[in-house]
Motif scaffolding. Structure first.
Motif, mmCIF file in Angstrom:
data_model
loop_
_atom_site.group_PDB
_atom_site.id
_atom_site.type_symbol
_atom_site.label_atom_id
_atom_site.label_comp_id
_atom_site.label_asym_id
_atom_site.label_seq_id
_atom_site.Cartn_x
_atom_site.Cartn_y
_atom_site.Cartn_z
ATOM 1 N N ALA A 24 0.815 -1.212 0.000
ATOM 2 C CA ALA A 24 0.000 0.000 0.000
ATOM 3 C C ALA A 24 0.851 1.266 0.000
ATOM 4 C CB ALA A 24 -0.938 0.005 1.198
ATOM 5 N N CYS A 25 2.083 1.164 0.422
ATOM 6 C CA CYS A 25 2.987 2.317 0.445
ATOM 7 C C CYS A 25 3.779 2.329 -0.854
ATOM 8 C CB CYS A 25 3.917 2.246 1.651
ATOM 9 S SG CYS A 25 4.974 3.689 1.809
ATOM 10 N N THR A 26 3.210 2.925 -1.887
ATOM 11 C CA THR A 26 3.862 2.937 -3.189
ATOM 12 C C THR A 26 4.886 4.064 -3.268
ATOM 13 O OG1 THR A 26 2.293 4.456 -4.212
ATOM 14 C CG2 THR A 26 1.728 2.093 -4.250
ATOM 15 N N VAL A 27 5.740 3.962 -4.244
ATOM 16 C CA VAL A 27 6.747 5.003 -4.465
ATOM 17 C C VAL A 27 6.068 6.337 -4.739
ATOM 18 C CG1 VAL A 27 8.594 5.738 -6.015
ATOM 19 C CG2 VAL A 27 8.487 3.369 -5.263
ATOM 20 N N LEU A 28 4.996 6.325 -5.505
ATOM 21 C CA LEU A 28 4.297 7.579 -5.799
ATOM 22 C C LEU A 28 3.707 8.210 -4.544
ATOM 23 C CD1 LEU A 28 2.531 6.767 -9.182
ATOM 24 C CD2 LEU A 28 4.542 8.189 -8.782
ATOM 25 N N GLN A 29 3.212 7.391 -3.623
ATOM 26 C CA GLN A 29 2.684 7.927 -2.370
ATOM 27 C C GLN A 29 3.791 8.579 -1.551
ATOM 28 O OE1 GLN A 29 0.894 4.346 -0.869
ATOM 29 N NE2 GLN A 29 -1.173 5.076 -1.290
ATOM 30 N N VAL A 30 4.941 7.940 -1.513
ATOM 31 C CA VAL A 30 6.072 8.489 -0.769
ATOM 32 C C VAL A 30 6.518 9.808 -1.394
ATOM 33 C CG1 VAL A 30 8.482 8.118 -0.112
ATOM 34 C CG2 VAL A 30 6.840 6.239 0.061
ATOM 35 N N LEU A 31 6.667 9.822 -2.707
ATOM 36 C CA LEU A 31 7.083 11.056 -3.380
ATOM 37 C C LEU A 31 6.053 12.162 -3.196
ATOM 38 C CD1 LEU A 31 8.608 9.634 -6.681
ATOM 39 C CD2 LEU A 31 9.817 10.602 -4.714
ATOM 40 N N ASP A 32 4.779 11.797 -3.240
ATOM 41 C CA ASP A 32 3.722 12.778 -3.024
ATOM 42 C C ASP A 32 3.829 13.377 -1.623
ATOM 43 O OD1 ASP A 32 1.292 14.200 -3.730
ATOM 44 O OD2 ASP A 32 0.279 12.841 -2.336
ATOM 45 N N ARG A 33 4.084 12.551 -0.642
ATOM 46 C CA ARG A 33 4.169 13.023 0.744
ATOM 47 C C ARG A 33 5.364 13.959 0.938
ATOM 48 N NH1 ARG A 33 0.507 12.234 3.744
ATOM 49 N NH2 ARG A 33 0.701 10.102 4.395
ATOM 50 N N SER A 35 7.134 15.550 -1.261
ATOM 51 C CA SER A 35 7.226 16.695 -2.164
ATOM 52 C C SER A 35 6.037 17.620 -2.018
ATOM 53 C CB SER A 35 7.331 16.219 -3.616
ATOM 54 O OG SER A 35 6.121 15.589 -4.009
ATOM 55 N N GLY A 36 5.213 17.372 -1.022
ATOM 56 C CA GLY A 36 4.040 18.203 -0.799
ATOM 57 C C GLY A 36 4.421 19.646 -0.537
ATOM 58 N N LYS A 37 3.463 20.500 -0.748
ATOM 59 C CA LYS A 37 3.674 21.941 -0.628
ATOM 60 C C LYS A 37 4.322 22.343 0.696
ATOM 61 C CE LYS A 37 0.993 26.179 -1.006
ATOM 62 N NZ LYS A 37 -0.313 26.734 -1.312
ATOM 63 N N TRP A 38 3.919 21.718 1.772
ATOM 64 C CA TRP A 38 4.398 22.124 3.095
ATOM 65 C C TRP A 38 5.466 21.201 3.661
ATOM 66 C CZ3 TRP A 38 2.812 26.749 3.130
ATOM 67 C CH2 TRP A 38 1.552 27.088 2.647
ATOM 68 N N ALA A 39 5.489 19.959 3.236
ATOM 69 C CA ALA A 39 6.409 18.976 3.814
ATOM 70 C C ALA A 39 7.872 19.364 3.617
ATOM 71 C CB ALA A 39 6.147 17.594 3.225
ATOM 72 N N ILE A 40 8.208 19.882 2.455
ATOM 73 C CA ILE A 40 9.607 20.233 2.190
ATOM 74 C C ILE A 40 10.092 21.284 3.183
ATOM 75 C CG2 ILE A 40 11.182 21.333 0.540
ATOM 76 C CD1 ILE A 40 9.623 19.892 -1.687
ATOM 77 N N GLY A 41 9.321 22.339 3.381
ATOM 78 C CA GLY A 41 9.725 23.380 4.327
ATOM 79 C C GLY A 41 9.864 22.863 5.740
ATOM 80 N N ILE A 42 8.946 22.003 6.144
ATOM 81 C CA ILE A 42 8.996 21.432 7.494
ATOM 82 C C ILE A 42 10.220 20.544 7.645
ATOM 83 C CG2 ILE A 42 7.851 19.817 9.066
ATOM 84 C CD1 ILE A 42 5.166 20.944 7.936
ATOM 85 N N LEU A 43 10.473 19.687 6.655
ATOM 86 C CA LEU A 43 11.629 18.790 6.732
ATOM 87 C C LEU A 43 12.947 19.561 6.711
ATOM 88 C CD1 LEU A 43 10.335 15.913 4.443
ATOM 89 C CD2 LEU A 43 10.709 15.813 6.923
ATOM 90 N N LEU A 44 13.018 20.611 5.905
ATOM 91 C CA LEU A 44 14.242 21.421 5.879
ATOM 92 C C LEU A 44 14.492 22.071 7.232
ATOM 93 C CD1 LEU A 44 13.994 23.095 2.346
ATOM 94 C CD2 LEU A 44 15.611 21.316 3.063
#
Length: 139
Positions: A24-33, A35-44
């Motif tokens: 159920a955890c596909t590569v596209l789901q991971v990339l979507d998570r 690369s999301g609008k807010w996730a990158i800023g939070i992770l940085l």
């Protein structure tokens, strides 16, 4: 979706108790998570050390409290952040990048650097496209 739209369309969803489906955890789901609008800023931000909710709220421009909460929960669920609650009054909560997120950090920095280097070229291409579309509208 516009930047002003704060409607939340993706909720944290856990599998029913006892179920775990790695497919159920596909590569596209991971990339979507990630690369999301807010996730990158939070992770940085969290890659530089523990961050409190209000610090993240100030650092990630334009994010609503609700969207920050949901994004933090999703990143924690995916194993990219750890959440530590300290027994103080008022409660103190910190978020920190996991080793997996720190590994991702290098890729995010590279992506951000690429975007910065090509920002003006992209703006020029958009302008040329918009100008061309205005002159030759399609049906």
């Amino acid at each position: 979706m516009s930047q002003r739209n704060s409607a939340v369309t993706v909720e944290v969803q856990a599998a029913p108790s006892g179920e775990h489906d790695p497919v159920a955890c596909t590569v596209l789901q991971v990339l979507d998570r990630v690369s999301g609008k807010w996730a990158i800023g939070i992770l940085l931000e969290c890659a530089h050390g523990p961050r409190r909710f209000t610090e993240l709220e100030r650092a990630v421009k334009g994010i609503s409290r609700r969207m920050l909460t949901l994004t933090l929960r999703n990143l924690e669920r995916d194993g990219l952040l750890t959440r530590t609650v300290y027994p103080t009054v008022p409660p103190k909560v910190e978020y920190m990048a996991t080793p997996m997120a720190l590994e991702l950090y290098e890729s995010l920095v590279s992506l951000a650097s690429w975007a910065e280097r090509h920002r003006s070229e992209i703006a020029d291409a958009r302008s040329a496209y918009d100008h061309s579309s205005a002159l030759h509208p399609t049906l």
